[in-house]
Structures are given as C-alpha cells and as structure tokens.
Design an enzyme around this catalytic site. Structure first.
Site, PDB file in Angstrom:
ATOM      1  CE  LYS A 180      -1.754   2.868   2.943  1.00 15.36           C
ATOM      2  NZ  LYS A 180      -1.573   3.774   2.183  1.00 15.36           N
ATOM      3  CD  GLU A 254      13.022   3.468   8.141  1.00 14.92           C
ATOM      4  OE1 GLU A 254      13.003   4.403   9.111  1.00 14.92           O
ATOM      5  OE2 GLU A 254      12.862   3.808   7.206  1.00 14.92           O
ATOM      6  CB  CYS A 288      12.819   8.397   8.621  1.00 17.39           C
ATOM      7  SG  CYS A 288      13.474   7.389   7.213  1.00 17.39           S
ATOM      8  CD  GLU A 385      10.261  11.838  12.191  1.00 16.39           C
ATOM      9  OE1 GLU A 385       9.342  11.131  12.458  1.00 16.39           O
ATOM     10  OE2 GLU A 385      11.175  11.252  11.394  1.00 16.39           O
TER      11      GLU A 385
HETATM   12  P1  NAD Z   1       1.910   7.805   8.564  1.00 18.72           P
HETATM   13  O1  NAD Z   1       2.625   6.759   9.400  1.00 18.72           O
HETATM   14  O2  NAD Z   1       0.578   8.179   9.059  1.00 18.72           O
HETATM   15  O3  NAD Z   1       1.430   7.214   7.275  1.00 18.72           O
HETATM   16  C1  NAD Z   1       2.556   6.087   6.692  1.00 18.72           C
HETATM   17  C2  NAD Z   1       1.825   5.222   5.956  1.00 18.72           C
HETATM   18  O4  NAD Z   1       0.962   4.355   6.797  1.00 18.72           O
HETATM   19  C3  NAD Z   1       0.971   5.588   4.685  1.00 18.72           C
HETATM   20  O5  NAD Z   1       0.807   4.704   3.787  1.00 18.72           O
HETATM   21  C4  NAD Z   1      -0.471   5.846   5.519  1.00 18.72           C
HETATM   22  O6  NAD Z   1      -1.566   5.746   4.765  1.00 18.72           O
HETATM   23  C5  NAD Z   1      -0.475   4.350   6.461  1.00 18.72           C
HETATM   24  N1  NAD Z   1      -1.255   4.151   7.669  1.00 18.72           N
HETATM   25  C6  NAD Z   1      -1.699   5.365   8.162  1.00 18.72           C
HETATM   26  N2  NAD Z   1      -2.463   4.912   9.185  1.00 18.72           N
HETATM   27  C7  NAD Z   1      -2.377   3.602   9.233  1.00 18.72           C
HETATM   28  C8  NAD Z   1      -2.559   2.437  10.043  1.00 18.72           C
HETATM   29  N3  NAD Z   1      -3.626   2.732  11.355  1.00 18.72           N
HETATM   30  N4  NAD Z   1      -2.526   1.210   9.879  1.00 18.72           N
HETATM   31  C9  NAD Z   1      -1.786   1.072   8.639  1.00 18.72           C
HETATM   32  N5  NAD Z   1      -1.240   1.907   7.900  1.00 18.72           N
HETATM   33  C10 NAD Z   1      -1.634   3.251   8.108  1.00 18.72           C
HETATM   34  O7  NAD Z   1       2.690   8.968   8.340  1.00 18.72           O
HETATM   35  P2  NAD Z   1       2.238  10.616   7.666  1.00 18.72           P
HETATM   36  O8  NAD Z   1       0.927  10.914   8.186  1.00 18.72           O
HETATM   37  O9  NAD Z   1       2.450  10.377   6.568  1.00 18.72           O
HETATM   38  O10 NAD Z   1       3.421  11.269   8.272  1.00 18.72           O
HETATM   39  C11 NAD Z   1       3.234  11.822   9.786  1.00 18.72           C
HETATM   40  C12 NAD Z   1       4.886  11.729  10.460  1.00 18.72           C
HETATM   41  O11 NAD Z   1       5.322  10.588  10.350  1.00 18.72           O
HETATM   42  C13 NAD Z   1       5.506  12.965   9.496  1.00 18.72           C
HETATM   43  O12 NAD Z   1       5.304  14.079  10.205  1.00 18.72           O
HETATM   44  C14 NAD Z   1       6.938  12.121   9.935  1.00 18.72           C
HETATM   45  O13 NAD Z   1       7.340  12.596  11.303  1.00 18.72           O
HETATM   46  C15 NAD Z   1       6.705  10.977  10.148  1.00 18.72           C
HETATM   47  N6  NAD Z   1       7.068  10.096   8.804  1.00 18.72           N
HETATM   48  C16 NAD Z   1       8.166   9.117   8.764  1.00 18.72           C
HETATM   49  C17 NAD Z   1       8.589   8.605   7.663  1.00 18.72           C
HETATM   50  C18 NAD Z   1       9.512   7.885   7.754  1.00 18.72           C
HETATM   51  O14 NAD Z   1      10.414   7.506   6.865  1.00 18.72           O
HETATM   52  N7  NAD Z   1      10.191   7.209   8.943  1.00 18.72           N
HETATM   53  C19 NAD Z   1       7.800   8.891   6.618  1.00 18.72           C
HETATM   54  C20 NAD Z   1       6.625   9.701   6.523  1.00 18.72           C
HETATM   55  C21 NAD Z   1       6.280  10.025   7.823  1.00 18.72           C
END
Ligand code: NAD
Ligand code: MG
Length: 473
Positions: A180, A254, A288, A385
């Site tokens: 996804k 991760e 990240c 972060e």
């Molecule tokens: P997120 O964790 O909400 O989303 C990452 C992925 O998980 C997306 O594909 C999202 O649709 C999916 N997702 C969301 N809720 C889920 C659930 N309950 N179960 C399974 N999958 C789910 O991240 P975001 O909202 O895009 O960003 C929020 C914060 O996360 C950012 O501000 C940043 O600090 C952090 N982030 C970290 C990374 C990294 O590479 N470590 C990447 C993106 C964001």
C-alpha cells in the site's frame, strides 16, 4: 555576487498520467469496490488523478491473489528463476528511469535532480542487488524458506525507493506481496505495477492497493498475511505492533528519527557545512534519518553558523521539475501545517529562527530552509521529528557531552560525525545508539548496507544481507 540561473525545466511530456486509476490485483488493473481520492502535485496544487481507495474487500481480494501466486507459482520457482524476473524489473526501471523520475517529482514535490540522480538509480540498484541474492540464499545464513504473503505499507517521502526496499528482498526470498503506497504519492507505485506486467511477472506476485490509513489498517490486520513491513510514523508503527501482537505475523518497523549531526572543531568546516545542508535540506527534510539536530562544538559554532547561513542563502527553492532546484515543495498541505506548527512552537519557546531569503511560489506548499539557534534539550524542536527543512542547533564542549546529547532522544536511526581524527570517529560511533553512523558524510545509501533503527525508530533491518532475514523463516 548573485548568480542568476535561467530556468531549465524537465519536460513532463514523457509521463502519461491517466485521469483515474484502479487497483493492481492478480496482475491486472481492476476497479475498487470503495470510493476514490485525489492525488495532487504539491508544487502547483493541480489535481493529477483520481485513485481508487481500496476497502477491506479489495484488500481481501489482493491478499488472496498473493496467496494463490505464492502457492501455485512463486514458491515453486528456483531462486535462479526468481532472479531473472528481478533482473528484468531492474533493467526496465533503468530504461524507464526518466519517466519514473519525472512522475515521482510531479506527485511528490521532490527536485528532479534528486529523483533522477538519487531515488531512481537506487531503486534499480536495489532490485539488481536482491536479484543477486535470490539463488544464493543458502549462503546468507537465514535459511531458505520464505514466509508467504507480505503486507507492506510505505510513506510518501521516498515512494519508489521505499517500494523497492520492501518488494525486492521479499520477492528474492520467494514471498509474494500486497503493497500500500501513501495516499499523497500513489502514482509511481502504479507505474511500477505496469513494469511488473511488462516484465511478465506472474500475476499476483505483486499487488498494489491504494488508499489511506484505513486501507493500510485492513492490510496489516488481514488474517491471510504472514508478515507486516511498515515504514512511517512512530505512532502508526506502535498501533501496528499492538495490532499484530499475539498473532504469528512477523513484523519489521522503520519509524521516525531525530538524528544528531556532530561537528567537532577540527572538522573541515566547508565540507561539514555541505554535509549539514545535505543532512537536513535533502528531500525538503522529509527524511526519517535527516540530520535534524546539529551538535556543533562551542568554539567553532559562530563560524559554522555563519558559513551555514551563507550556504543556505544560495539554495534554490522552487519548481521541482527545474534541474537547478535544490529544495522542492512540501509534500502536502497537512505536512506543511505540521512543520509550521512546530516551528511556531520553537519560536514561542525562545529559540531564534533564521530562514534563507528566497521567493516562494504563491501556489503550492512551500517552506523556506530554516535554522533555529539557541535550542536546548527542553525545546520541543530538539526532541520531536519535524520532517521538514528545519534544523535545530545545539552546542557542546567535550566529546562526552556530544555523545550524551546525541543519545538524548527517544529515536535512534542515524547520526553523523565530522572530525579530522579517525580514532575519534571510531570512539564516538561506538557510543552512539543509532542504526547508521556516517563519518564526514551524511545521507549516503547503498543497497549493500543494512539500514534500520534502535529504540522508537523501530526494529529490523532493510538492505544488505541483513535485509534478507526479514523475509525468511
Ligand atoms: P503515517 O505513518 O501516518 O503514514 C505512513 C503510511 O502508513 C501511509 O501509507 C499511511 O496511509 C499508512 N497508515 C496510516 N495509518 C495507518 C494504520 N493505522 N495502519 C496501517 N497503515 C496506516 O505518516 P504520515 O501521516 O504520512 O506522516 C506523519 C509523520 O510521520 C511525519 O510528520 C513524520 O514525522 C513521520 N514520517 C516518517 C517517515 C519515515 O520514513 N520514517 C515517513 C513519513 C512520515
Ligand atoms: Mg501527490
């Protein structure tokens, strides 16, 4: 002296964006049973396409397709046969690299310079690297039995690269996948689906379900998967760890980071400044492992900051498709709001902000490269972060203090050390609780090198021989 550059935009005529996209299940593009959502170009706010939002029935179909492909075809092929498909995918990625890079920049907002020279070459390299392992698993030390079906959820900051990190090792080890992509950046995953068709990958080995958090949740909670691989925020990672606790599912996470980039007074200052800039402004800071906390030795702090600001003033912020652009658009309105909120808190808590002077476009989501000085450990901008082009600067006096401050974070993904002394690099690196430590460089990636975190940055390793362990029994 001010250098003016003529605009040098990359043509977008190479990409063919369809008005709407379905899901990729069982080797075909199919309609979803649920609703749809829009993905936009964050540099212009232009709606690019309408994309299917997979509901739990769609996810179920995808998992069943992956299971069937696993049982009937993929688990029966020899490693050498699987490798042929992975090599073929890697070569097609190279052949279609310009198309992939342009589409990635349009859907994500990252500069074409980065998608073209970093993301897409690393994506191809990752497939080549794991293709090489497929027939040599017996020598890797983690067994040769695949897990089965992997459910994989990825973020928006490196859409294609995170896809490669997830799919290449899974397939090399004999697993099939349902992936996804993030809701703001689904288009390159769907182009990758076309590449799977072009490579004649057996139907169902790779399935792509688009959607937001609910779709991701339906996937990780589906009873038919054997493995969850997630990259994203720490909060969602924790929710996933709770959801799969007590099941047989294997998990790798991760998550976030708040990396220290430590500059000692004997470091080559100009190189260190380049490393600081690369560490926090690469990919708009949506990284990240970004070097978001600069720890600079007190006696050189003024000089480092003066040179850093001078360098930041030369960063070109703007059109992601312009080949001169250094810093592109913030990925979404929601992420821009988060960056603004934390930056305002930083100022309210007494840190001093300085932003690079630049004309930001009026349309789209933008944030000027910013540095906060006078930051202490108590400040939220030192602990949380920000995931944007914002650097917090702290100072230290002794190596012991540098180590203590660097480790004073719930995260542990990466760190940087800048010094002339090799012995000091080894001594410091040994004490840093971080999965990756770069010395006199930053944000360097290679498929042969394992990547992953300590503490709240998650667990499991991706890349290298270690990356195989996550997909073998
Ligand atoms: P997120 O964790 O909400 O989303 C990452 C992925 O998980 C997306 O594909 C999202 O649709 C999916 N997702 C969301 N809720 C889920 C659930 N309950 N179960 C399974 N999958 C789910 O991240 P975001 O909202 O895009 O960003 C929020 C914060 O996360 C950012 O501000 C940043 O600090 C952090 N982030 C970290 C990374 C990294 O590479 N470590 C990447 C993106 C964001
Ligand atoms: Mg988008």
């Amino acid at each position: 002296m001010v250098f003016e550059y003529a605009p040098a935009p990359e043509s977008r005529s190479i990409v063919d964006i369809k008005p709407s996209y379905g899901l990729f299940i069982g080797g075909e593009f199919v309609d979803g049973g649920g609703t749809s959502f829009k993905t936009v170009n964050p540099a212009t706010e232009e709606v690019l396409a309408e994309v299917a939002e997979a509901d739990s029935d769609d996810v179920d179909r995808a998992v069943k397709a992956a299971r069937k492909a696993y049982d009937k075809v993929w688990s029966k092929l020899s490693g050498a046969e699987r490798a042929k498909y992975l090599y073929r995918i890697a070569r097609i990625i190279q052949e279609r690299s310009r198309e992939l890079a342009v589409l990635e920049s349009i859907d994500n907002g990252k500069p074409i310079k980065e998608s073209r020279d970093v993301d897409v070459p690393l994506v191809a390299a990752h497939f080549f690297y794991y293709a090489g392992w497929a027939d040599k698993l017996a020598y890797a030390g983690f067994g040769t039995t695949p897990l089965g079906v992997a459910g994989q959820v990825i973020p928006w900051n490196f859409p294609l690269l995170m896809l490669a990190w997830k799919i290449a090792p899974a397939l090399a080890c004999g697993n099939t996948v349902v992936l996804k992509p993030a809701e703001t950046t689904p288009l390159t995953a769907l182009l990758f689906a076309e590449i799977c068709q072009q490579a004649d990958l057996p139907p169902g080995v790779v399935n792509i379900v688009t959607g937001a958090g609910a779709t991701g949740q339906a996937l990780v909670e589906h009873e038919g998967i054997d493995k969850v691989a997630f990259t994203g925020s720490t909060d969602v990672g924790k929710a996933i760890a709770r959801a799969v606790a007590g099941t047989e599912k294997r998990v790798t996470l991760e998550l976030g980071g708040k990396a220290a980039n430590i500059v000692f007074d004997d470091a080559p200052i100009d190189q260190a400044v380049e490393g600081i800039v690369n560490g926090i402004f690469f990919n708009q800071g949506h990284v990240c492992c970004a070097g978001s906390r600069l720890l600079v030795q007190e006696n050189v702090a003024d000089e480092v900051l003066a040179r850093l600001k001078r360098r930041m003033a030369t960063l070109r912020v703007g059109d992601p498709l312009d080949k001169n652009t250094d810093v592109g658009a913030i990925n979404s309105a929601a992420q821009l709001a988060r960056i603004r909120e934390l930056s305002e808190i930083g100022a309210a808590e007494g840190a001093e902000a300085w932003s690079a002077p630049c004309d930001l476009p009026t349309q789209g989501y933008w944030f000027a490269p910013t540095v906060f000085t006078g930051v202490t450990q108590a400040h939220r901008i030192a602990r949380e972060e920000i995931f944007g082009p914002v650097l917090s600067v702290l100072t230290f006096r002794t190596p012991a203090e540098a180590v203590e401050k660097a480790n004073n974070t719930p995260y542990g993904l990466s760190a940087g050390v800048w010094t002339e002394k090799g012995s000091r690099i080894l001594k410091i690196a040994d004490k840093l609780r971080a999965g990756v430590v770069w010395a006199n460089t930053f944000n360097k990636f290679d498929p042969t090198s394992p990547f992953g975190g300590y503490k709240e940055s998650g667990y499991g390793r991706e890349g290298g021989r270690h990356g195989l362990e996550a997909y073998l029994r």
